[in-house]
Motif scaffolding. Structure first.
Motif, short mmCIF file in Angstrom:
data_model
loop_
_atom_site.label_atom_id
_atom_site.label_comp_id
_atom_site.label_asym_id
_atom_site.label_seq_id
_atom_site.Cartn_x
_atom_site.Cartn_y
_atom_site.Cartn_z
N SER A 1 0.83 -1.01 0.05
CA SER A 1 -0.21 -0.05 0.09
C SER A 1 1.02 1.17 0.09
O SER A 1 1.87 1.23 0.88
CB SER A 1 -0.79 0.05 1.20
OG SER A 1 -1.34 1.32 1.45
N THR A 2 0.73 2.27 -0.83
CA THR A 2 1.44 3.36 -0.90
C THR A 2 1.44 4.19 0.56
O THR A 2 2.53 4.83 0.78
CB THR A 2 1.03 4.67 -2.20
OG1 THR A 2 -0.47 4.48 -1.83
CG2 THR A 2 1.32 3.77 -3.34
N GLN B 1 -0.99 -2.18 -6.33
CA GLN B 1 -0.87 -2.35 -5.04
C GLN B 1 -1.38 -3.59 -4.38
O GLN B 1 -2.40 -4.07 -4.99
CB GLN B 1 -1.68 -1.24 -3.97
CG GLN B 1 -1.31 0.06 -4.26
CD GLN B 1 -2.21 1.10 -3.30
OE1 GLN B 1 -1.44 1.74 -2.46
NE2 GLN B 1 -3.52 1.14 -3.71
N ARG C 1 -5.83 -0.33 0.50
CA ARG C 1 -6.95 -0.42 1.45
C ARG C 1 -7.88 0.83 1.24
O ARG C 1 -7.19 2.02 1.11
CB ARG C 1 -6.49 -0.73 2.92
CG ARG C 1 -5.52 0.52 3.54
CD ARG C 1 -5.20 0.10 4.82
NE ARG C 1 -4.26 0.97 5.39
CZ ARG C 1 -2.88 1.12 5.31
NH1 ARG C 1 -2.36 0.06 4.77
NH2 ARG C 1 -2.48 1.99 5.88
N GLY C 2 -9.02 0.93 1.74
CA GLY C 2 -9.79 1.85 1.75
C GLY C 2 -10.21 2.35 3.18
O GLY C 2 -9.68 1.70 4.00
N ARG C 3 -11.12 3.10 3.45
CA ARG C 3 -11.67 3.34 4.60
C ARG C 3 -12.44 2.18 5.13
O ARG C 3 -12.81 1.41 4.78
CB ARG C 3 -12.66 4.72 4.85
CG ARG C 3 -12.00 5.97 4.17
CD ARG C 3 -12.69 6.95 4.01
NE ARG C 3 -13.73 7.32 5.28
CZ ARG C 3 -14.97 7.33 5.43
NH1 ARG C 3 -15.67 6.95 4.22
NH2 ARG C 3 -15.76 7.62 6.44
N TRP D 1 -9.01 -1.90 -1.23
CA TRP D 1 -9.01 -1.02 -2.24
C TRP D 1 -8.30 -1.86 -3.70
O TRP D 1 -7.20 -1.83 -3.54
CB TRP D 1 -8.48 0.22 -2.08
CG TRP D 1 -8.56 1.04 -3.31
CD1 TRP D 1 -7.70 1.50 -4.35
CD2 TRP D 1 -9.76 2.25 -3.63
NE1 TRP D 1 -8.13 2.47 -5.12
CE2 TRP D 1 -9.45 2.92 -4.75
CE3 TRP D 1 -11.04 2.38 -2.67
CZ2 TRP D 1 -10.14 3.93 -5.38
CZ3 TRP D 1 -11.67 3.51 -3.35
CH2 TRP D 1 -11.61 4.27 -4.31
N LYS E 1 -19.02 5.61 -7.53
CA LYS E 1 -17.79 6.26 -6.75
C LYS E 1 -16.65 6.06 -7.94
O LYS E 1 -16.34 5.02 -8.56
CB LYS E 1 -17.17 5.31 -5.76
CG LYS E 1 -15.97 5.66 -5.11
CD LYS E 1 -16.18 5.23 -3.62
CE LYS E 1 -14.88 5.33 -2.97
NZ LYS E 1 -15.00 5.21 -1.55
N GLY F 1 -11.53 7.98 -3.99
CA GLY F 1 -11.70 7.99 -2.67
C GLY F 1 -10.33 8.55 -1.88
O GLY F 1 -9.41 8.20 -2.42
N ILE G 1 -4.89 8.39 -1.84
CA ILE G 1 -5.78 8.84 -2.93
C ILE G 1 -5.81 7.52 -3.84
O ILE G 1 -4.61 7.23 -4.45
CB ILE G 1 -5.44 10.05 -3.42
CG1 ILE G 1 -5.59 11.04 -2.41
CG2 ILE G 1 -6.38 10.61 -4.57
CD1 ILE G 1 -5.09 12.72 -2.82
C1 BTN Z 1 -11.97 5.03 0.18
O1 BTN Z 1 -12.45 5.68 -0.52
O2 BTN Z 1 -12.12 4.09 1.12
C2 BTN Z 1 -10.20 5.16 0.31
C3 BTN Z 1 -9.77 4.88 -0.60
C4 BTN Z 1 -8.19 5.15 -0.62
C5 BTN Z 1 -7.31 4.29 -1.82
C6 BTN Z 1 -5.90 4.66 -1.86
S1 BTN Z 1 -5.07 4.10 -3.06
C7 BTN Z 1 -3.55 4.67 -2.60
C8 BTN Z 1 -3.53 4.61 -1.11
N1 BTN Z 1 -3.03 3.54 -0.76
C9 BTN Z 1 -3.95 2.64 0.04
O3 BTN Z 1 -3.72 1.38 0.41
N2 BTN Z 1 -5.06 3.16 -0.16
C10 BTN Z 1 -5.25 4.59 -0.54
#
Ligand code: BTN
Length: 324
Positions: free
Chosen positions: A91-92, A115, A119-121, A126, A186, A189, A208
């Protein structure tokens, strides 16, 4: 700017540039310029060389290259003054978290072409297919109280929406706090991760994710009905490096607005595009569930929800479900 960034910058700003001109501008030999041009060609840059007019940039590859992004971006205040591109990461946000602990300055941006554990929220996955999106993280060290960090998420969503409007003929909407939607689905995010103490922020990582050229069938089945990509909406591919540079430029502008105490202006722009305000919604924040009408954004970026009992609840995060 290093030599590759300076060469690309020069080639982008003139129809053609001679080897002699490049060598005097960069203070290196013409042979050294030739070697850099060969390397850029190897990376996919189509650079024509003619004895009379010199070098001409004919086309750029659809890949993220740190020097190219720096050269497109030009002068920025904070965000993007240092850029790293990885072909693959977990993940970045994790890569940048490690760099942050090692003490790198704020404004560093890390992109990944793919990646493996994006991951997302709220702990969601993600999906980040290779070469199809913009998956990146930004390190910030703002002098803000932790309660005001929501401002950064609001500023990020505002900047992303503006950059998209400038780059593509689409009208993104913002869903509080961090989702960008197109026609209700969407497209992007923001994952804001904060490190600090109760009363102070050590650093913030804005992660992002933007579905740029992801084909509709590549979207995970679980989100196919609720997510989309620029390619799916436009019916064509979008130039990712150009979009990435535009995004960083607008993010840099809005970060400066937050630091310069101009959050009101950001909030006004945000409100104008936010489809959450005025809507009936339910917010799940841990064990809490708040149902009501989204009334306003407060001066820290929190959402104020008027419940059916007439109370004004302040929400700083959570999962928002818009009701019809
Ligand atoms: C969301 O809407 O849930 C947020 C998503 C964020 C995804 C980005 S991709 C780059 C960065 N690295 C991750 O693991 N997640 C964020």
């Amino acid at each position: 700017m290093n030599s590759d960034a300076a060469i690309l910058n020069a080639l982008r700003n003139a129809p053609s540039v001679s080897g002699a001109e490049l060598s005097s501008r960069l203070g290196v030999t013409r042979a050294a310029i030739w070697a850099r041009i060969e390397e850029l060609r190897r990376l996919g840059y189509d650079i024509e060389a003619t004895p009379h007019s010199g070098y001409r940039l004919l086309a750029c590859p659809d890949r993220l290259h740190a020097d190219d992004l720096v050269s497109r971006l030009g002068l920025v205040r904070v965000i993007g003054r240092e850029i790293h591109v990885f072909q693959e990461t977990t993940s970045t946000n994790d890569v940048l978290e490690k760099m942050a602990r090692d003490g790198v300055r704020e404004g560093v941006v890390v992109f990944a072409e793919t990646q493996t554990r994006g991951r997302g929220r709220l702990g969601r996955q993600w999906v980040s297919p290779p070469g199809q999106g913009l998956w990146f993280s930004i390190l910030l060290r703002p002098r803000l109280r932790p309660q005001a960090v929501t401002r950064l998420t609001v500023a990020a969503a505002t900047a992303l929406a503006r950059a998209l409007r400038l780059q593509v003929p689409l009208q993104p909407e913002i869903k509080w706090p961090n989702d960008l939607l197109i026609r209700g689905r969407k497209i992007a995010g923001v994952l804001t991760e904060l490190s600090g103490e109760l009363d102070s922020v050590r650093h913030v990582i804005l992660g992002i994710g933007i579905n740029v050229n992801v084909a509709p069938e590549e979207l995970p089945p679980a989100v196919r009905a609720t997510a989309t990509s620029l390619r799916a909406e436009l019916g064509r591919r979008v130039d990712r490096p150009a979009l990435a540079a535009a995004l960083l430029r607008e993010l840099d502008t809005d970060y400066a607005r937050v630091l310069d105490d101009c959050f009101d202006a950001v909030a006004d722009e945000w409100s104008a595009q936010c489809t959450t305000l005025g809507r009936h919604l339910a917010v799940s924040a841990g064990p809490r569930r708040i149902v009501g009408r989204a009334e306003a954004l407060d001066d820290e970026g929190a959402l104020l929800v008027r419940t059916e009992h007439g109370l004004l609840e302040r929400v700083v995060g959570g999962d928002v479900t818009l009701e019809k």
